[in-house]
Design an enzyme around this catalytic site. Sequence first.
Site, PDB file in Angstrom:
ATOM      1  N   SER A 116     -87.908  40.875 -71.940  1.00  0.00           N
ATOM      2  CA  SER A 116     -87.291  41.800 -70.995  1.00  0.00           C
ATOM      3  C   SER A 116     -86.602  42.999 -71.649  1.00  0.00           C
ATOM      4  CB  SER A 116     -86.320  41.031 -70.119  1.00  0.00           C
ATOM      5  OG  SER A 116     -85.897  41.829 -69.055  1.00  0.00           O
ATOM      6  N   HIS A 117     -85.287  43.046 -71.549  1.00  0.00           N
ATOM      7  CA  HIS A 117     -84.539  44.208 -72.054  1.00  0.00           C
ATOM      8  C   HIS A 117     -84.167  44.048 -73.525  1.00  0.00           C
ATOM      9  CE1 HIS A 117     -81.793  41.111 -70.852  1.00  0.00           C
ATOM     10  NE2 HIS A 117     -80.873  41.627 -71.643  1.00  0.00           N
ATOM     11  N   ASP A 288     -86.530  48.674 -67.752  1.00  0.00           N
ATOM     12  CA  ASP A 288     -86.473  47.892 -68.987  1.00  0.00           C
ATOM     13  C   ASP A 288     -87.881  47.586 -69.491  1.00  0.00           C
ATOM     14  OD1 ASP A 288     -87.168  45.972 -67.116  1.00  0.00           O
ATOM     15  OD2 ASP A 288     -85.898  44.414 -67.975  1.00  0.00           O
ATOM     16  N   ASP A 290     -89.933  45.070 -69.441  1.00  0.00           N
ATOM     17  CA  ASP A 290     -90.924  44.400 -68.589  1.00  0.00           C
ATOM     18  C   ASP A 290     -90.954  44.941 -67.168  1.00  0.00           C
ATOM     19  OD1 ASP A 290     -88.389  43.215 -68.143  1.00  0.00           O
ATOM     20  OD2 ASP A 290     -89.318  41.402 -67.350  1.00  0.00           O
ATOM     21  N   ASP A 292     -88.744  45.084 -64.630  1.00  0.00           N
ATOM     22  CA  ASP A 292     -88.074  44.554 -63.444  1.00  0.00           C
ATOM     23  C   ASP A 292     -86.696  45.176 -63.204  1.00  0.00           C
ATOM     24  OD1 ASP A 292     -87.029  43.238 -65.629  1.00  0.00           O
ATOM     25  OD2 ASP A 292     -87.278  41.207 -64.819  1.00  0.00           O
ATOM     26  N   ARG A 293     -86.128  45.836 -64.223  1.00  0.00           N
ATOM     27  CA  ARG A 293     -84.819  46.472 -64.023  1.00  0.00           C
ATOM     28  C   ARG A 293     -84.976  47.964 -63.749  1.00  0.00           C
ATOM     29  NH1 ARG A 293     -80.381  44.015 -68.128  1.00  0.00           N
ATOM     30  NH2 ARG A 293     -80.996  41.845 -67.873  1.00  0.00           N
ATOM     31  N   LYS A 389     -87.348  40.831 -59.439  1.00  0.00           N
ATOM     32  CA  LYS A 389     -86.801  42.160 -59.217  1.00  0.00           C
ATOM     33  C   LYS A 389     -87.857  43.173 -59.638  1.00  0.00           C
ATOM     34  CE  LYS A 389     -83.973  41.857 -63.441  1.00  0.00           C
ATOM     35  NZ  LYS A 389     -83.956  40.465 -63.893  1.00  0.00           N
TER      36      LYS A 389
HETATM   37  C1  VG1 Z   1     -79.148  38.830 -67.691  1.00  0.00           C
HETATM   38  C2  VG1 Z   1     -78.506  39.412 -66.440  1.00  0.00           C
HETATM   39  C3  VG1 Z   1     -79.054  38.722 -65.225  1.00  0.00           C
HETATM   40  C4  VG1 Z   1     -80.592  38.833 -65.193  1.00  0.00           C
HETATM   41  C5  VG1 Z   1     -81.156  38.287 -66.498  1.00  0.00           C
HETATM   42  C6  VG1 Z   1     -82.640  38.467 -66.594  1.00  0.00           C
HETATM   43  O1  VG1 Z   1     -78.825  37.462 -67.798  1.00  0.00           O
HETATM   44  O2  VG1 Z   1     -77.101  39.298 -66.501  1.00  0.00           O
HETATM   45  O3  VG1 Z   1     -78.483  39.296 -64.066  1.00  0.00           O
HETATM   46  O4  VG1 Z   1     -81.113  38.109 -64.126  1.00  0.00           O
HETATM   47  O5  VG1 Z   1     -80.557  38.961 -67.598  1.00  0.00           O
HETATM   48  O6  VG1 Z   1     -83.015  39.803 -66.479  1.00  0.00           O
HETATM   49  P1  VG1 Z   1     -77.667  36.911 -68.763  1.00  0.00           P
HETATM   50  O7  VG1 Z   1     -77.726  35.415 -68.660  1.00  0.00           O
HETATM   51  O8  VG1 Z   1     -77.958  37.451 -70.107  1.00  0.00           O
HETATM   52  O9  VG1 Z   1     -76.396  37.491 -68.225  1.00  0.00           O
HETATM   53  V1  VG1 Z   1     -84.316  40.392 -67.380  1.00  0.00           V
HETATM   54  O10 VG1 Z   1     -84.694  41.964 -66.822  1.00  0.00           O
HETATM   55  O11 VG1 Z   1     -83.680  40.200 -68.919  1.00  0.00           O
HETATM   56  O12 VG1 Z   1     -85.515  39.257 -67.107  1.00  0.00           O
HETATM   57 CO    CO Z   2     -86.483  42.599 -67.386  1.00  0.00          CO
END
Ligand code: VG1
Ligand code: CO
Length: 560
Positions: A116-117, A288, A290, A292-293, A389
Site C-alpha cells: 500500500s502506502h 497511494d 495501490d 485505495d487512498r 476504499k
Molecule cells: C493504516 C490506517 C488504516 C488503513 C490501513 C490500510 O492502518 O490507519 O486506516 O485501513 O492503514 O490502508 P494502521 O494499522 O497502520 O493504522 V492501506 O491504503 O495501507 O491498505
Molecule cells: Co493503500
Amino acid sequence: MALSASTVKTTPFEGQKPGTSGLRKKVKVFVEPNYTENFIQCILDANGSAINGSLLVVGGDGRYYCKKATEIIVRMCAANGVSRLLVGQNGILSTPAVSSLIRHNKALGGIVLTASHNPGGPENDFGIKFNCENGGPAPDAFTNKIYDLSTAIKEYKIVAGLQIDISKPGTSTFDINGKPFVVDVIDSVSNYVNHMKEIFDFAKLRDYVSGKSTGKPLKMRIDSMNGVTGSYVREIFLTNLGASEDCVVHTTPLEDFGGLHPDPNLTYAKDLVETVSKGDYDIGAAFDGDGDRNMIIGNKAFFVTPSDSLAVIAHYLECIPYFQKNGVQGFARSMPTASAVDLVGAKLGKEVFEVPTGWKYFGNLMDAGRLCLCGEESFGTGSNHIREKDGIWAVLAWLSVMQHTGKGIEEILKNHWSIYGRNYFTRYDYEECDLDPCNQMMAAMEKNITNPAFAGKSYSSGGKTYKVKVADNFSYTDPVDKSVSTKQGLRIVFEDGSRIVMRLSGTGSSGATVRLYIDSYEKDNVLGKASEMLKPLIDIALEISELPKFTGRNAPTVIT
Ligand code: VG1
Ligand code: CO
C-alpha cells in the site's frame, strides 16, 4: 501442455500474521526461500475445499517483487486445484480494481500484492493480502486461520515447470495432472474504467472538466506518485474526461515509486502541495501505491481532511447517478475518524456506524445493505460499489460535487461547516519507534484511563479545560455476524465531545508506529487554524500518555 504438481517440504516462519490489511514485511523477508510460498499455501488452504475448481484474481501495485510473486502464485494455484486465474497484465491491478474484478467475475477471492502506502524497492516493503468473494479484505476470523496454518505448515504444492508470460494479455490453458488450468492475463484497467462509467455521469463530468459547460477548463493536478493508479488515471482523466496532459503527473507505475513515499498526505505528497499552493489549480489529488487512498486539496492547497471529505460526499451523495439509482443507505467511519459524517447522517436520518480501523470492518454492513458510504481518517473513502476504499472513485465523487454545486473546494467546505459546525482533526504519527517501550506506554495508559477515578478528571492547557467523560480500549461487536473485536485503540472522550485516540499501527513492517488522533468539534468557531485549535488537546494527550518519556520522541514523523 501437460504438467504435474510436486510437493515441497518446508518449515514454519515466525510472524506470518496479517495486520490491519495483509502481511507486510521487507522485501528481504519475502524473498527468503519458501517464505512467500508458505504464506500463499496457507491462504489457499484457509479456503478449505472451496479452492478446488475455483476462480481467483491476482494482481498488485507493481512494486518490486510483484512480478516474481505473481509467477509463484500462478504455479501454486495450478498445483492446489484452482481452475482459473485472472491476472493483471504485468501483475498490475490496483486494490480497488481487484475488488471490482472479484465481484464482477463472482470469483472465490483475490490475492493482492501490495504494501500500500509503504515505500517500495529491494530495500523496502512488500505485502500480500487475501480478499474474499465479496471483494473485501479477509475478516479477522479468516486471517487468524491463515496465521494458525502458517505456524504448522509442513509442505506446499507447486507446478514448478509452469511458464507463463504475464506481459501480454491472453488466455493460456494447461493440463495439470489431467485437469485443465486456465490463466487469463487481462488488461489492468478496462473493467475498472467501465465500472466508474456505470457509477458517474461521465458526459457531464467531461463537459465540466473540458470547460464546455462552464466556459473554462477545470485546472486539475492529479498525482499518481508513481504508483499503480497512473494507468487508470490516464485512461479516465485524459482519454475519457478530456483533461489535458499537464493535469496528470507521476503516472508511470515504478517498482520503487521513483523513490517517492507513495502516501498521499501533506508530508509525502509535498510536490503536489507545493505546486497547487501557487494558486493555479482548482483541485489537487494524490493516491497511494495501490490506489485505495486519496488526498484532496483545493485552490492554494486548501486541505480537505479525510473526515470532512467523507462528510461532504455524504451530504451531496445523490448528485451521483449510482446513488440515485440504488438509494442511500447508512454511513460509517472508523473509530479514530472525526465524526463529521455522523452529523450528516443525523440530519438525513441515516444509520451511522463506528467500526475499528481497517476496511474489512465495513464489508458485512455493506453486504447486509445497511451501508453505502464509508471512510477513514487515513485518506480512505469509498462506497458499496466495491469492498475496498477507492482513491479514483473519491476524486470522481469530488468532481461530481464541484460540478453539481458550481463551487470551488474551499467554498464547499466553508458552506458545509456553516451548516454542521466543524470537526478539527489531526493525526500525529511517530514512525519506527522501538516496540517494547511503545507496548509499555500503551499498557500504562490503558491502566490509567480505565481506572474508574479517571472519568470526571479535568485537564487544562492553553486556556482550555477538558473534562473526561468516558475512556476505554475500543471494542466492537459487528452488528451483522456479532463477532467481537477487542483492543482496537485507547480513547478518551471529553464532555464537549472532543476526543484523544491512541493506537499502534498494524501496517508497519518493522518496529512500532504510534498514532495519536485528536478530534475537536466547534459549532460556531469554524474558521480557525487547525494546528492552533488542537494544540491544547495535543499537549494534554502527550501529558496523559507520557509519550515523549516512553518513545524518546519530541516530535512526530508525520502530521496530517
Ligand atoms: C493504516 C490506517 C488504516 C488503513 C490501513 C490500510 O492502518 O490507519 O486506516 O485501513 O492503514 O490502508 P494502521 O494499522 O497502520 O493504522 V492501506 O491504503 O495501507 O491498505
Ligand atoms: Co493503500
